[in-house]
Motif scaffolding. Sequence first.
Motif, PDB file in Angstrom:
ATOM      1  N   LEU A 259       0.409  -1.284   0.206  1.00 10.98           N
ATOM      2  CA  LEU A 259      -0.130   0.430   0.060  1.00 10.98           C
ATOM      3  C   LEU A 259       1.093   1.522   0.381  1.00 10.98           C
ATOM      4  O   LEU A 259       1.798   1.192   0.996  1.00 10.98           O
ATOM      5  N   VAL A 260       0.464   1.898  -0.972  1.00 13.73           N
ATOM      6  CA  VAL A 260       0.817   2.827  -0.752  1.00 13.73           C
ATOM      7  C   VAL A 260       0.442   4.487  -0.314  1.00 13.73           C
ATOM      8  O   VAL A 260      -0.393   5.044  -0.845  1.00 13.73           O
ATOM      9  N   PHE A 261       1.598   5.254   0.427  1.00  8.24           N
ATOM     10  CA  PHE A 261       0.548   6.690   1.350  1.00  8.24           C
ATOM     11  C   PHE A 261       1.117   7.555   0.503  1.00  8.24           C
ATOM     12  O   PHE A 261       2.510   7.118   0.207  1.00  8.24           O
ATOM     13  N   LYS A 262       0.582   8.279   0.631  1.00  9.28           N
ATOM     14  CA  LYS A 262       0.624  10.192   0.933  1.00  9.28           C
ATOM     15  C   LYS A 262       0.351  11.120   2.038  1.00  9.28           C
ATOM     16  O   LYS A 262      -0.706  10.768   1.630  1.00  9.28           O
ATOM     17  N   VAL A 263       1.729  11.566   1.797  1.00 11.44           N
ATOM     18  CA  VAL A 263       1.508  12.767   3.456  1.00 11.44           C
ATOM     19  C   VAL A 263       1.725  14.400   2.104  1.00 11.44           C
ATOM     20  O   VAL A 263       2.704  13.968   1.670  1.00 11.44           O
ATOM     21  N   THR A 264       0.932  15.399   2.777  1.00  8.76           N
ATOM     22  CA  THR A 264       0.446  16.309   2.012  1.00  8.76           C
ATOM     23  C   THR A 264       0.448  17.378   3.050  1.00  8.76           C
ATOM     24  O   THR A 264      -0.100  17.518   3.877  1.00  8.76           O
ATOM     25  N   ASP A 265       1.637  18.796   2.572  1.00 12.63           N
ATOM     26  CA  ASP A 265       1.362  19.362   3.224  1.00 12.63           C
ATOM     27  C   ASP A 265       1.004  20.697   2.783  1.00 12.63           C
ATOM     28  O   ASP A 265       0.950  20.275   1.031  1.00 12.63           O
ATOM     29  N   SER A 266       1.045  21.914   3.561  1.00 10.79           N
ATOM     30  CA  SER A 266       0.729  23.229   2.365  1.00 10.79           C
ATOM     31  C   SER A 266       1.513  23.222   1.110  1.00 10.79           C
ATOM     32  O   SER A 266       0.807  24.357   0.319  1.00 10.79           O
ATOM     33  N   CYS A 267       2.400  22.450   1.280  1.00  8.16           N
ATOM     34  CA  CYS A 267       3.310  22.951  -0.101  1.00  8.16           C
ATOM     35  C   CYS A 267       4.501  21.699  -0.926  1.00  8.16           C
ATOM     36  O   CYS A 267       4.267  21.305  -2.060  1.00  8.16           O
ATOM     37  N   THR A 268       4.770  20.696   0.310  1.00  3.77           N
ATOM     38  CA  THR A 268       4.770  19.392  -0.524  1.00  3.77           C
ATOM     39  C   THR A 268       4.493  18.367  -0.567  1.00  3.77           C
ATOM     40  O   THR A 268       3.873  18.649   0.794  1.00  3.77           O
ATOM     41  N   THR A 269       4.563  16.805  -0.500  1.00  3.24           N
ATOM     42  CA  THR A 269       4.509  15.763  -0.336  1.00  3.24           C
ATOM     43  C   THR A 269       5.632  14.866  -0.372  1.00  3.24           C
ATOM     44  O   THR A 269       6.438  15.012  -0.790  1.00  3.24           O
ATOM     45  N   ALA A 270       4.946  14.087   0.295  1.00  6.81           N
ATOM     46  CA  ALA A 270       6.301  12.357   0.667  1.00  6.81           C
ATOM     47  C   ALA A 270       5.682  11.704   0.384  1.00  6.81           C
ATOM     48  O   ALA A 270       4.135  11.350   0.704  1.00  6.81           O
ATOM     49  N   THR A 271       6.099  10.289   0.205  1.00  5.22           N
ATOM     50  CA  THR A 271       5.188   9.302  -0.195  1.00  5.22           C
ATOM     51  C   THR A 271       5.923   8.143   0.594  1.00  5.22           C
ATOM     52  O   THR A 271       7.430   7.833   1.080  1.00  5.22           O
ATOM     53  N   SER A 272       5.537   6.363   1.010  1.00  2.00           N
ATOM     54  CA  SER A 272       5.972   5.717   1.564  1.00  2.00           C
ATOM     55  C   SER A 272       4.977   5.089   1.945  1.00  2.00           C
ATOM     56  O   SER A 272       4.226   4.638   1.707  1.00  2.00           O
ATOM     57  N   THR A 273       5.781   3.324   2.135  1.00  3.72           N
ATOM     58  CA  THR A 273       4.994   2.018   1.754  1.00  3.72           C
ATOM     59  C   THR A 273       4.308   1.529   3.025  1.00  3.72           C
ATOM     60  O   THR A 273       5.647   1.073   3.934  1.00  3.72           O
ATOM     61  N   LEU A 274       3.030   0.387   3.296  1.00 10.07           N
ATOM     62  CA  LEU A 274       2.809  -0.593   4.067  1.00 10.07           C
ATOM     63  C   LEU A 274       2.921  -1.671   3.661  1.00 10.07           C
ATOM     64  O   LEU A 274       2.021  -1.877   2.510  1.00 10.07           O
ATOM     65  N   THR A 275       3.962  -2.649   3.480  1.00  5.67           N
ATOM     66  CA  THR A 275       4.009  -3.931   2.929  1.00  5.67           C
ATOM     67  C   THR A 275       2.948  -5.292   4.107  1.00  5.67           C
ATOM     68  O   THR A 275       3.703  -5.426   5.166  1.00  5.67           O
ATOM     69  N   ILE A 276       2.015  -5.398   3.645  1.00  4.83           N
ATOM     70  CA  ILE A 276       0.985  -6.280   4.187  1.00  4.83           C
ATOM     71  C   ILE A 276       0.882  -7.653   4.085  1.00  4.83           C
ATOM     72  O   ILE A 276       0.920  -8.005   2.495  1.00  4.83           O
ATOM     73  N   THR A 277       1.485  -8.621   4.824  1.00  2.00           N
ATOM     74  CA  THR A 277       2.125 -10.125   4.012  1.00  2.00           C
ATOM     75  C   THR A 277       0.884 -10.983   4.238  1.00  2.00           C
ATOM     76  O   THR A 277       1.056 -10.743   5.784  1.00  2.00           O
ATOM     77  N   VAL A 278      -0.324 -11.871   3.223  1.00  5.43           N
ATOM     78  CA  VAL A 278      -1.370 -11.700   3.603  1.00  5.43           C
ATOM     79  C   VAL A 278      -0.962 -13.419   4.174  1.00  5.43           C
ATOM     80  O   VAL A 278      -0.600 -14.246   2.612  1.00  5.43           O
ATOM     81  N   THR A 279      -1.356 -14.511   5.377  1.00  3.01           N
ATOM     82  CA  THR A 279      -0.770 -15.426   5.443  1.00  3.01           C
ATOM     83  C   THR A 279      -2.007 -16.654   5.686  1.00  3.01           C
ATOM     84  O   THR A 279      -3.589 -16.297   5.775  1.00  3.01           O
ATOM     85  N   ASN A 280      -1.845 -17.701   4.875  1.00  5.80           N
ATOM     86  CA  ASN A 280      -2.587 -18.842   4.763  1.00  5.80           C
ATOM     87  C   ASN A 280      -2.984 -19.134   6.083  1.00  5.80           C
ATOM     88  O   ASN A 280      -2.547 -19.592   6.559  1.00  5.80           O
ATOM     89  N   ALA A 281      -4.641 -19.415   6.713  1.00  2.01           N
ATOM     90  CA  ALA A 281      -5.255 -20.374   7.424  1.00  2.01           C
ATOM     91  C   ALA A 281      -5.263 -21.996   7.057  1.00  2.01           C
ATOM     92  O   ALA A 281      -5.932 -21.898   6.505  1.00  2.01           O
ATOM     93  N   PRO A 282      -4.010 -23.038   7.033  1.00  2.00           N
ATOM     94  CA  PRO A 282      -3.880 -24.177   6.452  1.00  2.00           C
ATOM     95  C   PRO A 282      -5.359 -25.284   6.453  1.00  2.00           C
ATOM     96  O   PRO A 282      -5.628 -24.996   7.749  1.00  2.00           O
ATOM     97  N   PRO A 283      -5.039 -25.750   6.297  1.00  2.00           N
ATOM     98  CA  PRO A 283      -6.578 -27.144   6.661  1.00  2.00           C
ATOM     99  C   PRO A 283      -5.938 -27.859   7.534  1.00  2.00           C
ATOM    100  O   PRO A 283      -5.078 -28.256   8.163  1.00  2.00           O
ATOM    101  N   THR A 284      -6.930 -28.941   8.240  1.00  4.02           N
ATOM    102  CA  THR A 284      -6.592 -29.380   9.536  1.00  4.02           C
ATOM    103  C   THR A 284      -7.822 -30.793   8.580  1.00  4.02           C
ATOM    104  O   THR A 284      -8.685 -30.618   8.723  1.00  4.02           O
ATOM    105  N   ILE A 285      -7.132 -31.658   8.972  1.00  2.90           N
ATOM    106  CA  ILE A 285      -7.268 -32.661   9.444  1.00  2.90           C
ATOM    107  C   ILE A 285      -7.634 -33.155  10.419  1.00  2.90           C
ATOM    108  O   ILE A 285      -6.119 -33.946  10.641  1.00  2.90           O
TER     109      ILE A 285
END
Length: 916
Positions: A259-285
């Motif tokens: 996910l890419v985020f942008k922060v903006t003030d009166s004149c300038t902007t900056a960007t950064s990222t949030l990396t989300i890892t979706v993991t699987n819930a494995p099946p159960t025997i």
Amino acid sequence: MNIRYNEIIWMFYLCFTEKYAKSQVCTGSEDMGWPGTNDASSVGKQLDGLGAGTGYLITSYIATCCGYVKQIETDHAAYGTTTAQVWRPTSGSSYTLIGTIDITGNNKVTYSVPLASQVLVKLGDVVGWYSASANLVKNDNAGSSVNRYKTFASAITVSTTVDWSSANTANSFSYAMKFYLNPSNIPSFTNLPATATQLNSVAVGTWVYTVSATDADVNDITSLIITRTDTNSYFSFDTATKQVTVGSVLAGAVATHQLVFKVTDSCTTATSTLTITVTNAPPTIHNLDNSTSITENTQAATLLYTLSVTDPTDTVSCSLLTASVPFTVRQISGSTTYGIYSNSNPGFSYATRNNYPLSIQCTDGYDPVTGTFTVYLVRNSAPVITNLPAQMTLSTASTTGSVVYTVNSTDAENDQLYYNMTCSPASCPFTILNSGVIHVTQSLRDLTTIGYDVSVWVYDGRTLVGPKTLTVDITDINGAVSINNLPLGSALPVFENTALSTSIFQVSVTDPNAGDTHTYTMTSSPGSGMNYFSIDGSTGQISSSSSLLNYETLATKTFDFTITVSDGSSTDSKILSIQVVNQNESPSFSQAIYSITANEGASGTVLPDPGYSVTDPDAGDTKSFSNDCVTNTGLFSMSSTTGRLTLASDYDYDLGTLPTEVTCIVKVTDSGGLTATATLSITLNNINDNTPIFVPSSYTIFSSYDATISTSIGSVTATDGDLGTYGIVSYSLDQSLPSAYFGIDATTGKLYISSSVSPIGIGNSVSFKAIATDGGGLTSTATVTVKIAITTTVATTTTTDRYRTFFEDGRNIAWIVLCGLVVFAIIVFVFWLACQTYREGCPKFKCSQKRKKVVKRKFIKRRTPSPPPKQPRKMPVILSTTKSLPPPPPPKEPPPYEAFEFWQEKDFSKNLMMFK
């Protein structure tokens, strides 16, 4: 509308820069105002003569970048105050006042704007000013700036919009007004880039992360805007709360999402990222590892085992990993459940191989899980006739087709059995079916034989066993059958979850006719009992049936079964009561990980509810909670009934010893001692709970009346108990003075002269407030008193006042020299006069004798007079924590001149006669 040609040019310029340079940020070298390379004071030559209350708008003094006004230069014709202004165009000739800065002084005035008072300038803003009295700003009539001016009844307030179309214009003047611009600091994220992990089984709306940002420009912090620029639809972002949550079902989203985020003030902007890892819930025997047995002579494809597999989100498929074995894993026909099958014509041979360990794999498309299922071969055993040899009697009244005897056989492999028989004598009226039933083939009324020996063989497909003999005596006597072990004294207890096909009860009968065949049947009250129990019609064995017993779902817990046995001629019925008994079953958490976020706080603070979801198959079973946070366990106490955590002691992050992230294992225990566990992640936020403190709370500082601008005169110091950003202190001043005489370094607290202090006056003092602000906005103040002295000696920590010595004052040297010359001239004159008198009244030959008679002059010793000392100037003492040293005592007055007796005589001529 009064718009001149050069204003139109500026409008085109603004349109162009708005389109192509909208994000242009000042670099620190830009200015707006007098366009020359030299400072604004070089412009000032004359005044325009406009009176009090005049407001100016210079539309050609325009901002070409976005930043803050750090310094203003002007040229005043006289001492006074001019209110500098920043105007922003709205539409047509209308402009809105963005900010004001007062400039006080005479001639060239350079004012450094304190950080907290700096005005934000955006692309296209223009310069203006307002004079409450007559205009003080000089101009050069050779310029070409676009000027408008009009009279206002009172000072214009910030955010006021003014239509300048009716204002007067004076385009032949260039005014001595120049704004220097500072760059706007780029905002930054305080907790990005970062990573987070989320299971694909969580619900929509689940919290994932909270984004935060800050800006070094204090005025920009409250106006920061955080947005997302990516198009990922699995996650949502709330711009109000700055929280990232699950936006849609994550079942198919097992991957890394950025996910890419942008922060903006009166004149300038900056960007950064949030990396989300979706993991699987494995099946159960649920029912592996396990095993079963199968006879070596099995030929047909046979379902050996039904797999029980679950997955919280995905569809599961199962397969056989073991190669080259006569088995298959496939879906059971008409079901989504998978089963383990033996293949058709598998070619089993116990002598070659007697067991098959099978590796079974089930997967949801992401994470496979495996289990082991072992198939054991059972060597083929010969069938056993269990009820032969035997002897029986048969009535001659038996009709054709009536059953004579049922041969019972057992086979370890439960193979299909086949029967055959012979008689002696050979013409016996009986035959045997493949089921082992011997029945009458003809009427027995005409028989003369009183008995027969029936030889019986049984065959399981591999082995023929026999003969076994059944002796049949023909008679008309038949005895009644009866059940001898029912009813019971109380209901027969059977535990829930009893495995299917488990033997529950064996019905026992008594029959006088030892050879009779007994047939068993059973009915139930209520009728649903037949879903759980069945009876073997030939043996009377009662077993658990096709449905597993579940105490919690049963509408009734007790069943009454009517058992009936028949020998073909007589029957008997008895009641068997079975009561299902409850068993304790383990509780379970609905999810493996829970998380809560709270602020640091005092002992006894109850932390947010993690929202535990605990299920227990045992309805109404009580549960208790406990926790294990390893070395951090002592920081919390847990309610055994709700699982809520409470701070066991004051939790102050600023001590520097407490963690902000704690992981605990939460255990739930039912009344029977069975347990389940889940992970609890605790985040404790640091809060701004300490206010800056000045040490000391007030300061007395001395400054020379002729100190130059930027001269350091001392410093103030404040401390803050918070760690991190909240503990960073910045400084500013609150000066309710005729002029902003002083400035302060926002980082170090160093005080300096920002405009001449001579107007305050020597010996006078002024007081103002120093303000300390921490990173969370908490403030405190200290009183600063500045005393104005003639001159100062500044040391690093203290300055000691002293009087100047007599000879350090140049004026004393001057008058001493003058007085000395006068005294010397008088002495020369007196001696000259004495010599002249002597020469006139004394002949030369008598001079030597008369001189001996001269009365000696009497001189009374006098001390060299010291002129009274000039009033010394005190040196200011610049101390942050100590008071000024007291001035030294003034020197004692010198004694008066002791007159020369020669001159004390009133008749000066008498004294002169002494020389004669």
